[in-house]
Design a protein around this motif. Structure first.
Motif, mmCIF file in Angstrom:
data_model
loop_
_atom_site.group_PDB
_atom_site.id
_atom_site.type_symbol
_atom_site.label_atom_id
_atom_site.label_comp_id
_atom_site.label_asym_id
_atom_site.label_seq_id
_atom_site.Cartn_x
_atom_site.Cartn_y
_atom_site.Cartn_z
ATOM 1 N N GLN A 191 4.665 -20.936 20.528
ATOM 2 C CA GLN A 191 4.433 -20.189 19.421
ATOM 3 C C GLN A 191 2.840 -20.239 18.986
ATOM 4 O O GLN A 191 2.195 -19.025 18.785
ATOM 5 C CB GLN A 191 4.965 -20.995 18.200
ATOM 6 C CG GLN A 191 6.476 -20.819 18.145
ATOM 7 C CD GLN A 191 7.200 -21.312 16.900
ATOM 8 O OE1 GLN A 191 6.678 -21.017 15.756
ATOM 9 N NE2 GLN A 191 8.120 -21.896 17.253
ATOM 10 N N ASN A 192 2.066 -21.489 19.001
ATOM 11 C CA ASN A 192 0.576 -21.585 18.763
ATOM 12 C C ASN A 192 -0.220 -20.934 19.891
ATOM 13 O O ASN A 192 -1.208 -20.207 19.435
ATOM 14 C CB ASN A 192 0.026 -22.922 18.858
ATOM 15 C CG ASN A 192 0.835 -23.855 17.801
ATOM 16 O OD1 ASN A 192 1.058 -23.302 16.694
ATOM 17 N ND2 ASN A 192 0.667 -24.907 17.700
ATOM 18 N N LYS A 202 6.994 -25.200 19.821
ATOM 19 C CA LYS A 202 5.768 -25.056 19.000
ATOM 20 C C LYS A 202 4.491 -24.734 19.762
ATOM 21 O O LYS A 202 3.288 -23.948 19.598
ATOM 22 C CB LYS A 202 5.465 -26.371 18.283
ATOM 23 C CG LYS A 202 6.529 -26.724 17.145
ATOM 24 C CD LYS A 202 6.360 -25.684 15.950
ATOM 25 C CE LYS A 202 7.208 -25.956 14.719
ATOM 26 N NZ LYS A 202 7.159 -24.939 13.875
ATOM 27 N N SER A 227 10.798 -18.703 16.040
ATOM 28 C CA SER A 227 10.883 -20.149 16.270
ATOM 29 C C SER A 227 11.848 -20.338 17.423
ATOM 30 O O SER A 227 12.018 -21.685 17.989
ATOM 31 C CB SER A 227 11.956 -20.602 15.059
ATOM 32 O OG SER A 227 13.227 -19.957 15.018
#
Length: 316
Positions: free
Chosen positions: A116-117, A113, A109
């Motif tokens: 991460q994707n 985002k 985390s």
């Protein structure tokens, strides 16, 4: 000859030498991660090292596959030769002992985002392609062992070989994207760790050397017609040599304060010099012949990997 040759920058194992983050802006940073707190930085570095193990393991397996493909492809051209398929070694994938809670397809985390994707999607694609490569190679192996090439004059075997080469190229397209982003993020995360590290000047010098040699390898691989890149190659080589002399002129790390670092620093510079020697020779030969070969580029990649190992020893 076809090849699945990997020309990407090879990712580094990063150091967990935690230190106090002074929150000073780093003008060399390229991402926001250079200003992250220590907890996030350590998570990013841990994920970096998990992915390095993942890509290294897969790369070793694909190299073993390719070594066999070269022999099989040649053998299918003359299958009646009694020695056509002698020397094939069953490829195997060495299990990675991963004690981290992080997995290649589960980025922390601490990453935003989008990143991460990005890693999830590309790692999933790489895993899927590798599974298909293994499955297709199994079919090819059975085809050769059963001598089914006697029934179709090698047609199916050649198609399976082409299929594996094609999937290998796709795998490394994803691999290149992952490692390029990993190096960018990892470098900035490590800047936090190294802000007050007494050996930071050495570490960044070595990182710069690796980046420069990777860029040179990519230039040399960009066109087998050496004459078309000769001017750029000579300028890039001279810049490499200048950088080598600048960094080897640095005072050797104090062995009484940092045991072993003096030897690891010298070893890295020796590996860098090996790269320069090989580059000089191939440039001279290519200037005469006008061509660069796959072997030339493979040698540069191999020497880059040797530099990476020497770097990892220094920061470990």
């Amino acid at each position: 000859m076809k090849t699945i040759l990997k020309l990407t920058v090879l990712a580094l194992t990063l150091s967990f030498t935690a230190c106090k983050n002074e929150k000073k802006k780093d003008d060399n940073a390229k991402t926001a991660y250079a200003e992250a707190d220590e907890k996030d930085v350590n998570a990013i570095i841990e994920y970096n090292n998990v992915l390095v193990s993942f890509t290294d393991k897969n790369n070793d397996y694909i190299k073993r596959i390719e070594s066999n493909l070269i022999k099989i492809e040649k053998g299918l051209q003359n299958p009646n030769d009694h020695f056509a398929f002698i020397g094939l070694i069953q490829p195997f994938s060495i299990p990675t002992i991963n004690r981290s809670k992080l997995k290649p397809d589960t980025p922390p985390s601490a990453l935003n985002k989008d990143d991460q994707n990005f890693f999830k999607e590309n790692v999933t694609a790489m895993t899927g392609l590798l599974d298909k490569i293994k499955e297709t190679y199994k079919s090819l192996d059975e085809y050769i062992k059963a001598e089914d090439w006697k029934d179709d004059k090698g047609t199916k075997g050649k198609a399976l070989v082409d299929s594996i080469y094609g999937m290998g190229k796709k795998y490394y397209n994803h691999d290149e994207l992952v490692l390029a982003k990993l190096n960018l993020i990892g470098d900035d995360a490590e800047r936090v760790i190294l802000k007050t590290h007494p050996l930071k000047d050495y570490i960044f010098a070595l990182k710069d050397d690796r980046s420069a040699t990777a860029a040179f390898t990519k230039l040399m691989a960009s066109n087998k017609n050496y004459k078309s890149i000769e001017t750029k190659a000579k300028a890039a080589y001279q810049a490499l040599e200048n950088q080598y002399h600048k960094h080897t002129a640095m005072a050797i790390p104090d062995a009484t304060k940092y045991p072993g670092k003096d030897g690891y620093f010298r070893n890295f510079n020796e590996r860098f010099n090996d790269y320069l020697i090989a580059a000089r020779k191939m440039m001279r030969d290519a200037s005469a012949s006008g061509r660069l070969t796959d072997y030339n580029i493979e040698e540069l990649v191999r020497l880059q990997d040797s530099m990476r190992s020497a770097y990892n020893n220094f920061v470990d």
